[in-house]
Motif scaffolding. Structure first.
Motif, short mmCIF file in Angstrom:
data_model
loop_
_atom_site.label_atom_id
_atom_site.label_comp_id
_atom_site.label_asym_id
_atom_site.label_seq_id
_atom_site.Cartn_x
_atom_site.Cartn_y
_atom_site.Cartn_z
N GLU A 11 3.46 4.90 -6.48
CA GLU A 11 4.16 6.11 -6.91
C GLU A 11 3.22 7.21 -7.40
OE1 GLU A 11 7.96 7.18 -9.81
OE2 GLU A 11 6.66 5.48 -10.32
N ARG A 12 2.12 6.85 -8.06
CA ARG A 12 1.23 7.88 -8.61
C ARG A 12 -0.21 7.42 -8.54
NH1 ARG A 12 3.28 10.87 -8.03
NH2 ARG A 12 4.82 11.49 -9.58
N TRP A 13 -1.12 8.36 -8.25
CA TRP A 13 -2.56 8.11 -8.07
C TRP A 13 -3.30 8.92 -9.11
CZ3 TRP A 13 -5.01 7.70 -2.57
CH2 TRP A 13 -6.41 7.72 -2.64
N LEU A 14 -4.01 8.25 -10.01
CA LEU A 14 -4.89 8.91 -10.96
C LEU A 14 -6.33 8.66 -10.55
CD1 LEU A 14 -3.19 8.07 -14.39
CD2 LEU A 14 -3.00 10.18 -13.05
N GLY A 15 -7.16 9.68 -10.61
CA GLY A 15 -8.52 9.62 -10.10
C GLY A 15 -8.66 10.58 -8.93
N GLY A 16 -9.89 10.77 -8.48
CA GLY A 16 -10.12 11.69 -7.38
C GLY A 16 -9.52 11.20 -6.08
N VAL A 358 -6.67 4.65 -10.55
CA VAL A 358 -5.53 3.87 -11.05
C VAL A 358 -4.33 4.21 -10.18
CG1 VAL A 358 -3.87 3.64 -12.94
CG2 VAL A 358 -6.34 3.65 -13.43
N ILE A 359 -3.67 3.19 -9.69
CA ILE A 359 -2.45 3.37 -8.91
C ILE A 359 -1.27 2.80 -9.70
CG2 ILE A 359 -1.22 2.71 -6.82
CD1 ILE A 359 -3.29 4.66 -6.13
N VAL A 360 -0.23 3.61 -9.87
CA VAL A 360 0.98 3.16 -10.53
C VAL A 360 2.02 2.83 -9.46
CG1 VAL A 360 2.80 3.72 -12.18
CG2 VAL A 360 0.46 4.58 -12.55
#
Length: 366
Positions: A11-16, A358-360
């Motif tokens: 659902e969401r990708w944090l990081g480059g 980080v992948i949510v």
């Protein structure tokens, strides 16, 4: 939870962002990029990531509506562009407990605590566990193994009123009734006969009461789960132990005396290779099967016995897959060396260390 159908999707990708193909997301420090993150925490108000390779913590306030969102706060560095060991040296486990921020500062052999969640960058911690003060950073308080020192404390958990630390380098779990103050003797030493020895597998070989690299913990009022990464297994204690004793459950191995590992072959739903992360939500257990580049989910929560199969896999197309990014490319739904994981409601955050992100994932049940 019983037998249920579980669907998981990112659902969401944090990081480059990944530029495509086999090229990894960028890792140089700024407000967006991550470098080999090993820990993550998430609740309704905040996401906290141990950006381990950049030796810092990043905090996002609120739920980001967009991928690659910039962090709001950095801890451990003077600014978002600085890197290298400073306040932290390889931070790993992270959590907010009763409003306080806890960080496993693993290679400084200590836990750092903030009494409130920091809202400004580079705010110093309020307390330290495992060292006499903020200036000391040596293993075991600069001496031999002892009950109040740490050697590579990679993980911790607050479960059913007990505070546990995975004292990885000392091959033991320390436990206190309530959150301890520094120097407080633990109420529990699990995995060693007493607090002044730290033999690998007690010096006798892998067994029902031994650890090699205990790395992460999770649990509820019925069971304490320990990710014993070096023995390629998860151990469970039902009920949670109040004294050193044998485990009741083993996942990843056929029995309590094996530590079998065979890379680059179909793994199936029962094997583990270096499980570095673990999280629990109600009746759902998640294990970061790190070297198999996947996360296993158990919808029928095991508490005793051996060699239980997982119900669902994240990061691979099936239980036989084990390759980094499926031996193809960095994609939304692939994993490369996942470490820390954290449940919050119907979401699972995965510190996808080898992909610098980080992948949510959102979980849906039928």
């Amino acid at each position: 939870m019983g037998t249920v159908k579980l669907t998981a999707y990112p659902e969401r990708w944090l990081g480059g962002p990944a530029p495509g193909g086999l090229t990894l997301p960028p890792a140089w420090p700024n407000r967006i990029n991550l470098y080999a993150p090993r820990g993550v925490y998430m609740d309704d108000d905040v996401v906290v990531v141990a950006d381990s390779g950049n030796h810092r913590l990043l905090i996002w306030y609120g739920w980001s509506e967009n991928d690659h969102a910039p962090a709001d706060v950095v801890l451990g560095q003077a600014d978002f562009e600085s890197e290298g060991p400073n306040m932290f040296h390889l931070p790993t486990g992270v959590a907010v407990i009763e409003g306080r921020l806890f960080v496993a500062d693993a290679w400084h052999h200590r836990l750092l605590i903030w009494d409130t969640l920091p809202e400004k960058s580079n705010q110093p911690p309020d307390h330290v566990l495992g060292q006499p003060d903020m200036q000391h950073i040596d293993p075991n308080r600069g001496g031999k193994v002892c009950p109040t020192g740490f050697y590579w404390p990679y993980g911790f958990a607050y479960v059913n009123g007990w505070f546990y630390v995975a004292d990885t380098g000392n091959r033991r779990i320390l436990g206190w009734k309530g959150i301890p103050e520094d120097g407080q003797v633990p109420d529990l030493i699990l995995g060693q006969p007493h607090g002044y020895v730290n033999g690998e597998n007690r010096g006798k070989g892998v067994g029902v009461d031994t650890f090699r690299w205990p790395h992460a913990l999770a649990g509820d009022e019925r069971t304490l789960f320990v990710a014993d990464a070096g023995n390629h297994r998860v151990l469970g204690y039902t009920p949670p132990p109040d004294m050193d004793r044998p485990a009741d459950l083993v996942l990843g191995q056929k029995n309590f005396t094996e530590s079998f590992e065979l890379p680059h072959v179909p793994q199936g739903p029962r094997r583990l290779r270096f499980p570095y992360g673990i999280s629990l939500s109600g009746g759902l257990l998640a294990v970061a099967d790190t070297a198999n580049n996947r996360v296993l989910l158990y919808t029928e929560l095991p508490r005793k016995g051996a060699y239980h199969p997982a119900s669902c896999v994240i990061g691979q197309q099936d239980f036989d897959g084990a390759g980094e990014n499926r031996w193809q490319k960095v994609a939304w739904d692939t994993l490369c060396w996942p470490y820390g994981i954290w449940f919050h409601k119907n979401r699972l955050a995965i510190a996808d260390s080898g992909n610098n992100r980080v992948i949510v994932w959102r979980l849906e049940f039928e």
